[in-house]
Design an enzyme around this catalytic site. Structure first.
Site, PDB file in Angstrom:
ATOM      1  N   LYS A   1     -20.544   3.905  18.975  1.00 22.15           N
ATOM      2  CA  LYS A   1     -20.806   5.322  19.256  1.00 22.15           C
ATOM      3  C   LYS A   1     -22.303   5.545  19.442  1.00 22.15           C
ATOM      4  O   LYS A   1     -23.108   4.687  19.039  1.00 22.15           O
ATOM      5  CB  LYS A   1     -20.278   6.161  18.083  1.00 22.15           C
ATOM      6  CG  LYS A   1     -20.929   5.818  16.748  1.00 22.15           C
ATOM      7  CD  LYS A   1     -20.118   6.351  15.573  1.00 22.15           C
ATOM      8  CE  LYS A   1     -20.858   6.109  14.269  1.00 22.15           C
ATOM      9  NZ  LYS A   1     -19.996   6.326  13.097  1.00 22.15           N
TER      10      LYS A   1
ATOM     11  N   ARG B   1     -14.637  15.721   5.426  1.00 20.84           N
ATOM     12  CA  ARG B   1     -15.134  15.793   6.797  1.00 20.84           C
ATOM     13  C   ARG B   1     -13.958  15.952   7.744  1.00 20.84           C
ATOM     14  O   ARG B   1     -13.728  17.027   8.270  1.00 20.84           O
ATOM     15  CB  ARG B   1     -15.989  14.564   7.133  1.00 20.84           C
ATOM     16  CG  ARG B   1     -16.655  14.655   8.495  1.00 20.84           C
ATOM     17  CD  ARG B   1     -17.700  13.574   8.736  1.00 20.84           C
ATOM     18  NE  ARG B   1     -17.139  12.243   8.922  1.00 20.84           N
ATOM     19  CZ  ARG B   1     -17.873  11.181   9.249  1.00 20.84           C
ATOM     20  NH1 ARG B   1     -19.186  11.287   9.404  1.00 20.84           N
ATOM     21  NH2 ARG B   1     -17.307   9.992   9.391  1.00 20.84           N
TER      22      ARG B   1
ATOM     23  N   HIS C   1     -12.631   7.316   5.369  1.00 19.86           N
ATOM     24  CA  HIS C   1     -14.055   6.984   5.444  1.00 19.86           C
ATOM     25  C   HIS C   1     -14.692   7.307   4.098  1.00 19.86           C
ATOM     26  O   HIS C   1     -14.431   8.355   3.524  1.00 19.86           O
ATOM     27  CB  HIS C   1     -14.704   7.796   6.573  1.00 19.86           C
ATOM     28  CG  HIS C   1     -16.086   7.336   6.934  1.00 19.86           C
ATOM     29  ND1 HIS C   1     -16.388   6.018   7.208  1.00 19.86           N
ATOM     30  CD2 HIS C   1     -17.243   8.023   7.079  1.00 19.86           C
ATOM     31  CE1 HIS C   1     -17.685   5.918   7.506  1.00 19.86           C
ATOM     32  NE2 HIS C   1     -18.215   7.118   7.428  1.00 19.86           N
TER      33      HIS C   1
ATOM     34  N   ARG D   1     -14.577  -1.574   9.715  1.00 22.83           N
ATOM     35  CA  ARG D   1     -15.291  -0.834  10.770  1.00 22.83           C
ATOM     36  C   ARG D   1     -16.789  -1.016  10.566  1.00 22.83           C
ATOM     37  O   ARG D   1     -17.378  -0.392   9.685  1.00 22.83           O
ATOM     38  CB  ARG D   1     -14.962   0.667  10.717  1.00 22.83           C
ATOM     39  CG  ARG D   1     -13.496   0.999  10.920  1.00 22.83           C
ATOM     40  CD  ARG D   1     -13.310   2.500  11.092  1.00 22.83           C
ATOM     41  NE  ARG D   1     -13.907   3.272  10.024  1.00 22.83           N
ATOM     42  CZ  ARG D   1     -13.312   3.629   8.901  1.00 22.83           C
ATOM     43  NH1 ARG D   1     -12.059   3.283   8.687  1.00 22.83           N
ATOM     44  NH2 ARG D   1     -13.951   4.334   7.996  1.00 22.83           N
TER      45      ARG D   1
ATOM     46  N   TYR E   1     -53.283  17.734  21.181  1.00 21.44           N
ATOM     47  CA  TYR E   1     -53.110  19.169  20.923  1.00 21.44           C
ATOM     48  C   TYR E   1     -53.616  19.534  19.529  1.00 21.44           C
ATOM     49  O   TYR E   1     -53.297  18.862  18.548  1.00 21.44           O
ATOM     50  CB  TYR E   1     -51.632  19.554  21.017  1.00 21.44           C
ATOM     51  CG  TYR E   1     -51.076  19.500  22.421  1.00 21.44           C
ATOM     52  CD1 TYR E   1     -51.568  20.339  23.410  1.00 21.44           C
ATOM     53  CD2 TYR E   1     -50.047  18.625  22.738  1.00 21.44           C
ATOM     54  CE1 TYR E   1     -51.048  20.300  24.701  1.00 21.44           C
ATOM     55  CE2 TYR E   1     -49.518  18.580  24.025  1.00 21.44           C
ATOM     56  CZ  TYR E   1     -50.033  19.420  24.996  1.00 21.44           C
ATOM     57  OH  TYR E   1     -49.502  19.369  26.261  1.00 21.44           O
TER      58      TYR E   1
ATOM     59  N   CYS F   1     -47.381  13.917  21.664  1.00 23.86           N
ATOM     60  CA  CYS F   1     -47.031  14.885  22.712  1.00 23.86           C
ATOM     61  C   CYS F   1     -45.602  14.622  23.182  1.00 23.86           C
ATOM     62  O   CYS F   1     -44.928  13.717  22.707  1.00 23.86           O
ATOM     63  CB  CYS F   1     -47.971  14.750  23.902  1.00 23.86           C
ATOM     64  SG  CYS F   1     -49.709  14.641  23.499  1.00 23.86           S
TER      65      CYS F   1
ATOM     66  N   ASP G   1     -44.592  13.390  26.050  1.00 25.82           N
ATOM     67  CA  ASP G   1     -44.423  12.167  26.841  1.00 25.82           C
ATOM     68  C   ASP G   1     -45.452  11.077  26.531  1.00 25.82           C
ATOM     69  O   ASP G   1     -45.403  10.008  27.137  1.00 25.82           O
ATOM     70  CB  ASP G   1     -44.549  12.499  28.336  1.00 25.82           C
ATOM     71  CG  ASP G   1     -43.812  13.771  28.691  1.00 25.82           C
ATOM     72  OD1 ASP G   1     -42.605  13.828  28.427  1.00 25.82           O
ATOM     73  OD2 ASP G   1     -44.450  14.714  29.195  1.00 25.82           O
TER      74      ASP G   1
HETATM   75  C1  LIG Z   1     -20.027   5.404  12.191  1.00 26.16           C
HETATM   76  C2  LIG Z   1     -18.799   5.094  11.424  1.00 26.16           C
HETATM   77  C3  LIG Z   1     -18.584   3.804  10.904  1.00 26.16           C
HETATM   78  C4  LIG Z   1     -19.657   2.739  10.900  1.00 26.16           C
HETATM   79  O1  LIG Z   1     -20.567   3.082   9.863  1.00 26.16           O
HETATM   80  P1  LIG Z   1     -21.791   2.137   9.482  1.00 26.16           P
HETATM   81  O2  LIG Z   1     -22.342   2.761   8.251  1.00 26.16           O
HETATM   82  O3  LIG Z   1     -22.747   2.194  10.607  1.00 26.16           O
HETATM   83  O4  LIG Z   1     -21.225   0.793   9.255  1.00 26.16           O
HETATM   84  C5  LIG Z   1     -17.364   3.548  10.310  1.00 26.16           C
HETATM   85  N1  LIG Z   1     -16.405   4.506  10.229  1.00 26.16           N
HETATM   86  C6  LIG Z   1     -16.592   5.762  10.698  1.00 26.16           C
HETATM   87  C7  LIG Z   1     -15.502   6.753  10.562  1.00 26.16           C
HETATM   88  C8  LIG Z   1     -17.788   6.100  11.278  1.00 26.16           C
HETATM   89  O5  LIG Z   1     -17.984   7.354  11.704  1.00 26.16           O
END
Ligand SMILES: *Cc1c(COP(=O)(O)O)cnc(C)c1O
Length: 386
Positions: free
Chosen positions: A43, A141, A170, A226, A270, A318, A320
């Site tokens: 992602k 969440r 999660h 994951r 600046y 700045c 850029d």
């Molecule tokens: C982003 C995400 C992960 C990966 O998390 P890390 O901390 O980068 O390993 C796993 N599960 C879900 C639901 C996430 O949103």
């Protein structure tokens, strides 16, 4: 620095070491029991590292599936030729369900509204819509609550357009060793999976561990882990660092566009927040700014590496560009010329000779986490794969 590769149109770029990505992927794969699958989170453009290229590197090193956060991220992977299963880690607007089905992107599901829209569209397209059921075990969440999981499945399972390919949760505190809340989330997840299966529901792949969970809590690998931040060579927390060694994949570099030797008292940037304090200070300009993700809060509070030595950034960053100072009075540190010159390579993150600036160093100076630092460098900079 040897053999610098940089884009044609700009003297600023993000360098991605795909060997490091492959090496990190293999390091995590080796933590998993045979048969346990590895889902790689790509992602946010692979945390700023380039989604399609990283996904392909990960696939070649053992990744089984990919995770994205948005429909468009999934479509980008498919259009880039990624063929592995893709899970979107949340629901999207119901208007997007046809796009998901067309590209074979599995959504996470936790509302009946979305489930029915997805199932209906699947039937209309002559498909079966695979999905993963999200369980909210305590992070508050997304997901259905553990006590609602069976009822939720009852309410959607009659639908012939839906097929549950996974069930996941999660963790909020997977990086904390011996944490009570973590254990409670894990227990709620286990109980929910058992209850769903006893009630006769197919759960598909059960999964819950993210990077810190995978490293610190192997007892909760279940069918799949994951992985995210660790694949990019960054530690999610201090607790994981002693357990796995990783190679950072991202460097951020640029080339000096101009060098001057202002008189004592002249100001920089600046607001003129920096004034030249003594003779023989070189002020060099670098074409990266906050529009590229270099947070303005780092103004007068970061280093860069030039010719293998550190130099202080000075003046406000700045949109850029930014400036840095080289004290020619103490040039012994500088190689080879002792002075900075137009065209010299500047490293904001990464290694140059003996010196290294990590995403963690930049994160600490910004009062944030390495995740945000690398994601921020995604927008306007070309990525160069090495
Ligand atoms: C982003 C995400 C992960 C990966 O998390 P890390 O901390 O980068 O390993 C796993 N599960 C879900 C639901 C996430 O949103």
């Amino acid at each position: 620095m040897s053999a610098i590769k940089y884009p044609k149109n700009r003297w600023a770029w993000v360098e991605i070491d795909l060997n490091a990505i492959r090496k990190n992927t293999r390091a995590f794969k080796s933590l998993l029991a045979r048969g346990t699958k590895m889902m790689c989170a790509v992602k946010a453009d692979a945390y700023g590292h380039g989604a399609v290229e990283c996904a392909k590197a990960m696939a070649s090193a053992g990744a089984d599936q990919f995770a994205v956060a948005t429909v468009d991220e999934g479509v980008e992977l498919r259009e880039g030729g990624v063929t592995q299963p893709i899970l979107m880690l949340n629901e999207s607007p119901v208007e997007s369900v046809a796009t998901l089905l067309e590209h074979d992107i599995m959504p996470s599901i936790y509302t009946t509204d979305f489930a029915f829209a997805y199932g209906e569209q699947a039937v209309a397209m002559g498909k079966v819509g695979k999905y993963h059921l999200a369980i909210d075990t305590g992070m508050t969440r997304i997901g259905v609550l553990p006590e609602e999981a069976i009822e939720f499945r009852h309410s959607i399972d009659f639908h012939r357009g839906l097929e549950c390919a996974g069930t996941f949760t999660h963790f909020a505190t997977a990086d904390v060793i011996g944490d009570w809340d973590f254990k409670q989330q894990a227990r709620r997840f286990e109980d929910t999976i058992v209850a769903l299966r006893q009630a006769g529901f197919e759960c598909g792949l059960a999964h819950c561990d993210n990077t810190p969970g995978t490293v610190l809590h192997p007892e909760f690998h279940y069918d799949m882990c994951r992985l995210g931040i660790g694949l990019y060579g960054l530690q999610p927390a201090d607790t994981t660092a002693p357990r796995i060694s990783l190679a950072p994949a991202m460097s951020v570099r640029a080339r000096v566009t101009r060098v001057v030797n202002p008189a004592v008292g002249e100001g920089v940037g600046y607001g003129l927040t920096y004034r030249v304090p003594k003779p023989n200070i070189q002020i060099a300009t670098v074409p990266i700014g906050y529009a590229d993700g270099l947070a303005r809060v780092l103004s007068n509070n970061m280093d860069v590496i030039v010719n293998g030595a550190r130099a202080r950034q000075v003046g406000r960053i700045c949109m850029d560009q930014f400036m840095f100072a080289v004290d020619v009075n103490s040039v012994r540190a500088y190689r080879p010329a002792g002075r900075v010159e137009r065209g010299d390579v500047v490293t904001l993150i990464g290694r140059d000779g003996e010196e290294e600036i990590t995403a963690d160093e930049m994160a600490a100076r910004r009062d944030t986490i390495n995740y945000e630092v690398v994601c921020n460098f995604s927008q306007r900079l070309d990525r160069v794969f090495v």
